[in-house]
Scaffold this motif. Structure first.
Motif, mmCIF file in Angstrom:
data_model
loop_
_atom_site.group_PDB
_atom_site.id
_atom_site.type_symbol
_atom_site.label_atom_id
_atom_site.label_comp_id
_atom_site.label_asym_id
_atom_site.label_seq_id
_atom_site.Cartn_x
_atom_site.Cartn_y
_atom_site.Cartn_z
ATOM 1 N N ALA A 154 0.839 -1.200 0.000
ATOM 2 C CA ALA A 154 0.000 0.000 0.000
ATOM 3 C C ALA A 154 0.877 1.254 0.000
ATOM 4 O O ALA A 154 0.629 2.202 -0.761
ATOM 5 C CB ALA A 154 -0.912 -0.008 1.222
ATOM 6 N N PHE A 203 2.531 1.626 -3.460
ATOM 7 C CA PHE A 203 1.608 2.173 -4.473
ATOM 8 C C PHE A 203 1.382 3.667 -4.245
ATOM 9 O O PHE A 203 1.310 4.444 -5.195
ATOM 10 C CB PHE A 203 0.267 1.423 -4.412
ATOM 11 C CG PHE A 203 0.292 0.132 -5.185
ATOM 12 C CD1 PHE A 203 0.562 0.114 -6.560
ATOM 13 C CD2 PHE A 203 0.051 -1.076 -4.553
ATOM 14 C CE1 PHE A 203 0.590 -1.081 -7.264
ATOM 15 C CE2 PHE A 203 0.069 -2.277 -5.262
ATOM 16 C CZ PHE A 203 0.343 -2.284 -6.617
ATOM 17 N N THR A 204 1.262 4.058 -2.983
ATOM 18 C CA THR A 204 1.061 5.480 -2.680
ATOM 19 C C THR A 204 2.258 6.298 -3.186
ATOM 20 O O THR A 204 2.100 7.349 -3.828
ATOM 21 C CB THR A 204 0.887 5.660 -1.158
ATOM 22 O OG1 THR A 204 -0.148 4.801 -0.720
ATOM 23 C CG2 THR A 204 0.538 7.091 -0.789
ATOM 24 N N TYR A 244 4.333 5.480 -5.506
ATOM 25 C CA TYR A 244 4.319 5.472 -6.984
ATOM 26 C C TYR A 244 3.362 6.525 -7.514
ATOM 27 O O TYR A 244 3.661 7.241 -8.462
ATOM 28 C CB TYR A 244 3.941 4.065 -7.477
ATOM 29 C CG TYR A 244 3.618 4.028 -8.945
ATOM 30 C CD1 TYR A 244 4.640 4.141 -9.905
ATOM 31 C CD2 TYR A 244 2.302 3.923 -9.392
ATOM 32 C CE1 TYR A 244 4.349 4.142 -11.254
ATOM 33 C CE2 TYR A 244 1.993 3.926 -10.736
ATOM 34 C CZ TYR A 244 3.019 4.040 -11.669
ATOM 35 O OH TYR A 244 2.719 4.059 -13.002
ATOM 36 N N ASP A 245 2.208 6.629 -6.863
ATOM 37 C CA ASP A 245 1.190 7.593 -7.294
ATOM 38 C C ASP A 245 1.736 9.025 -7.196
ATOM 39 O O ASP A 245 1.546 9.836 -8.116
ATOM 40 C CB ASP A 245 -0.043 7.429 -6.400
ATOM 41 C CG ASP A 245 -1.319 7.871 -7.107
ATOM 42 O OD1 ASP A 245 -1.296 7.945 -8.349
ATOM 43 O OD2 ASP A 245 -2.316 8.141 -6.414
ATOM 44 N N PHE A 246 2.409 9.305 -6.064
ATOM 45 C CA PHE A 246 2.991 10.656 -5.899
ATOM 46 C C PHE A 246 4.103 10.901 -6.911
ATOM 47 O O PHE A 246 4.266 11.997 -7.434
ATOM 48 C CB PHE A 246 3.528 10.831 -4.470
ATOM 49 C CG PHE A 246 2.429 11.057 -3.451
ATOM 50 C CD1 PHE A 246 1.467 12.043 -3.648
ATOM 51 C CD2 PHE A 246 2.356 10.309 -2.291
ATOM 52 C CE1 PHE A 246 0.454 12.257 -2.718
ATOM 53 C CE2 PHE A 246 1.364 10.517 -1.367
ATOM 54 C CZ PHE A 246 0.388 11.491 -1.575
ATOM 55 N N ARG A 250 4.338 9.505 -9.902
ATOM 56 C CA ARG A 250 3.683 9.661 -11.210
ATOM 57 C C ARG A 250 3.135 11.091 -11.373
ATOM 58 O O ARG A 250 3.265 11.705 -12.416
ATOM 59 C CB ARG A 250 2.538 8.646 -11.297
ATOM 60 C CG ARG A 250 1.901 8.496 -12.667
ATOM 61 C CD ARG A 250 0.854 7.396 -12.654
ATOM 62 N NE ARG A 250 -0.097 7.521 -11.542
ATOM 63 C CZ ARG A 250 -1.143 8.333 -11.552
ATOM 64 N NH1 ARG A 250 -1.384 9.096 -12.577
ATOM 65 N NH2 ARG A 250 -1.951 8.384 -10.510
ATOM 66 N N GLY A 251 2.559 11.629 -10.319
ATOM 67 C CA GLY A 251 1.932 12.948 -10.412
ATOM 68 C C GLY A 251 2.919 14.099 -10.266
ATOM 69 O O GLY A 251 2.839 15.081 -11.002
#
Lengths: 294, 297
Positions: free
Chosen positions: A225, A228-229, A231-233, A235-236
């Protein structure tokens, strides 16, 4: 004249009581015996603090009774689970004492219980036993238990050869010792290093390897978890985004903590197994002593 | 005739000497233990009293010694041990005052050692064997035991009985009973906290269960945590961080939400217990005051 004779008889009868009392008072042994009877009464009532207090108070007066005093003190301390001091007292009981065997077998057991295995072995070797006697069988059982406690299987086989199943007080325990030996032999002892490496490869896998499956799954979910968090940051906002840096830092901490935690889990698992086996072995060393001497 | 007189006088002298010796021995039997007790050596005194129990053949002396031993153990704070020792004397059927004392002390030590049911059973037995009125200390002990057992109705009847036996002034009896009712009503109202209800309140309105349990600070903190995590979730979704919003927003929110429900129930239970303690302390204080009042009366 008749009265005179009666008077003399009367005087003799009454004068007998003080003489008897004086004899009783003079006999220090008698006093000590009464005191020991009282101490035994206290021990029966499980009033151990009072018993010890009185035993210590006897001091020098009980020189001739040192075996009894040492035995009683050791026994009270054993009941209080003060095993080191108990062993110390019990092992002072001399060979001439009728409680010599009980004292020394229990003394050795107390030493084994507090982890002084070598000393316990020495005590058992020094107990003189007749060939084929119950005491010899009991000594073999105790020594085999000590060998298992030290994980020395060669030494165990040396004594287990003498398990003959002849003495009802230890037949079951002889069988149990054999099953403990098999469990120790067959037990897989996981390595903390392997657990750490497995958790580095797949978070939580080290804990599953240690036998803690649910902990492993939860660890995996947490790290995944957080991963993934991050990775999301990333990516953005890219690698320099403060949210990514914080999130990656937290993920890294959890990841590293999980590796260390896996190694600790394995060590804990090994300790738990070792502790459980020790308790089982000590229990099977203890029961025959209680059966044989109580 | 002369020899006859000499013989009789000698017999009287010898018998008297021996009887006095025996009598003084019986009186002195407690001397050593009593001295130790008086000097504050309670542990040593308890041992000496036990020695008397061990050596004496007289049931009365043994019971007396057991009571004195219990007194020493009470001084040492060993109520459980005193209770188990007194158990030996419960079958004593001799002197009534000794028997009453054994039952009272056994009930007292049982109460102090946390065996309130046993204390109550012993007091019921005592009441059955010995007719009222009893000493104040017996009424007081029963009041404390009933308070501990939360037998509120029995407690009121017991208080009324106590007052009837000792307070001749009817208005004072009524006043005391009214004071008891007031303390109990106030205490029972404060006890009306339902942990389940606190949980349900927090399920529908975050933080309200904590407020209901009497912990406003925890309520505000929990409600704020849930709002903050929801706000973080919204901000992250707005900025397109969908995965992060799920783990870093909704994750903490569900922890705060379900944790808040559990916490509300736990706080309600804790506060209920603490208010019950307060009520029991207030009642105990009240009974001590009643006893003092009756003694003055």
């Amino acid at each position: 004249m008749k009265y005179c004779i009666a008077l003399i008889v009367l005087l003799l009868v009454f004068s007998f009581f003080p003489v008897q009392a004086a004899l009783r008072l003079d006999g220090q042994d008698q006093e000590l015996r009464t005191e020991l009877d009282f101490i035994l009464h206290l021990i029966t009532r499980e009033d151990y603090d009072a018993s010890l207090y009185l035993l210590e108070r006897i001091g020098d007066a009980g020189r001739d009774w040192s075996d009894s005093l040492n035995f009683l003190s050791g026994w009270v301390m054993y009941r209080q689970k003060n095993l080191e001091l108990s062993a110390n007292k019990l092992l002072k009981v001399g060979k001439e004492s009728p409680v010599f065997y009980k004292s020394h077998f229990f003394g050795a057991y107390n030493l084994a219980h507090i982890g002084q295995h070598q000393e316990a072995q020495k005590v058992l070797y020094n107990i003189p036993v007749a060939s084929g006697s119950m005491h010899e069988a009991l000594r073999c059982l105790q020594l085999s238990g000590l060998a298992l406690l030290q994980n020395d299987l060669d030494e165990y086989f040396k004594y287990s050869m003498s398990f003959v199943g002849e003495h009802h007080v230890m037949v079951e325990q002889e069988r149990n010792m054999e099953s403990h030996r098999r469990r120790l032999e067959e037990a897989r002892t996981p390595s903390p290093l392997v657990a750490g490496m497995l958790s580095a490869a797949v978070p939580g896998l080290g804990r599953i390897y240690a036998g803690k499956t649910s902990e492993g799954i939860i660890s995996f979910l947490y790290v995944a978890a957080l991963g993934f968090t991050s990775y999301d940051f990333y990516r953005g906002g890219g690698a320099k985004s403060p949210m990514f840096i914080i999130s990656a830092g937290v993920t890294g901490l959890f990841y590293a903590g999980n590796i260390a935690g896996s190694a600790v889990a394995v060590r804990r698992k090994n300790q738990e197994f070792r502790y459980e086996m020790e308790q089982r072995i000590l229990f099977d060393m203890h029961i025959p002593l209680r059966n044989a001497f109580n | 005739m002369k020899w006859n007189n000499v013989f009789c006088l000698t017999c009287i002298f010898l018998c008297a000497t021996h009887s006095i010796e025996k009598l003084s021995a019986a009186e002195d039997v407690f001397e050593k233990a009593n001295t130790l007790f008086a000097d504050g050596y309670f542990f040593e005194a308890a041992i000496e009293y036990e020695r008397i129990i061990f050596l004496s053949e007289s049931p009365e002396v043994r019971v007396q010694s057991n009571l004195k031993k219990a007194e020493s153990l009470k001084q040492l704070g060993s109520f459980g041990k005193a209770r188990s020792d007194l158990q030996r004397s419960l079958n004593y059927r001799g002197n009534d005052s000794l028997r009453l004392e054994v039952l009272y002390q056994f009930a007292f030590c049982s109460f102090m050692a946390g065996f309130s049911f046993e204390a109550y059973a012993t007091l019921l037995h005592l009441r059955n064997v010995f007719k009222e009125p009893h000493e104040h200390r017996i009424y007081l002990l029963e009041s404390l035991v009933l308070t501990d057992l939360m037998h509120w109705e029995d407690l009121r009847n017991h208080l009324q009985n106590w007052m009837v036996n000792y307070a001749e002034n009817e208005s004072w009896t009524q006043k005391t009973l009214q004071a008891y009712d007031d303390i109990l009503d106030k205490g029972l109202r404060a006890l009306e906290i339902d942990p389940e209800r606190a949980g349900i309140l927090s399920t529908f309105l975050p933080g309200s269960g904590q407020f209901y349990a009497g912990e406003a600070g925890w309520g505000i903190l929990n409600a704020f945590s849930q709002l903050a995590s929801l706000a973080a979730f919204g901000v992250m979704v707005y900025n397109g961080y969908y995965i992060a919003s799920f783990f870093a927003g909704l994750g903490p929110f569900q922890s705060f939400y379900f944790g808040g429900i559990r916490q509300a129930g736990d706080l309600a239970t804790k506060n209920k217990n603490s208010r019950l303690n307060e009520l029991q302390t207030a009642l105990a204080q009240f009974f001590f005051e009643v006893e003092a009042g009756l003694l003055d009366y």
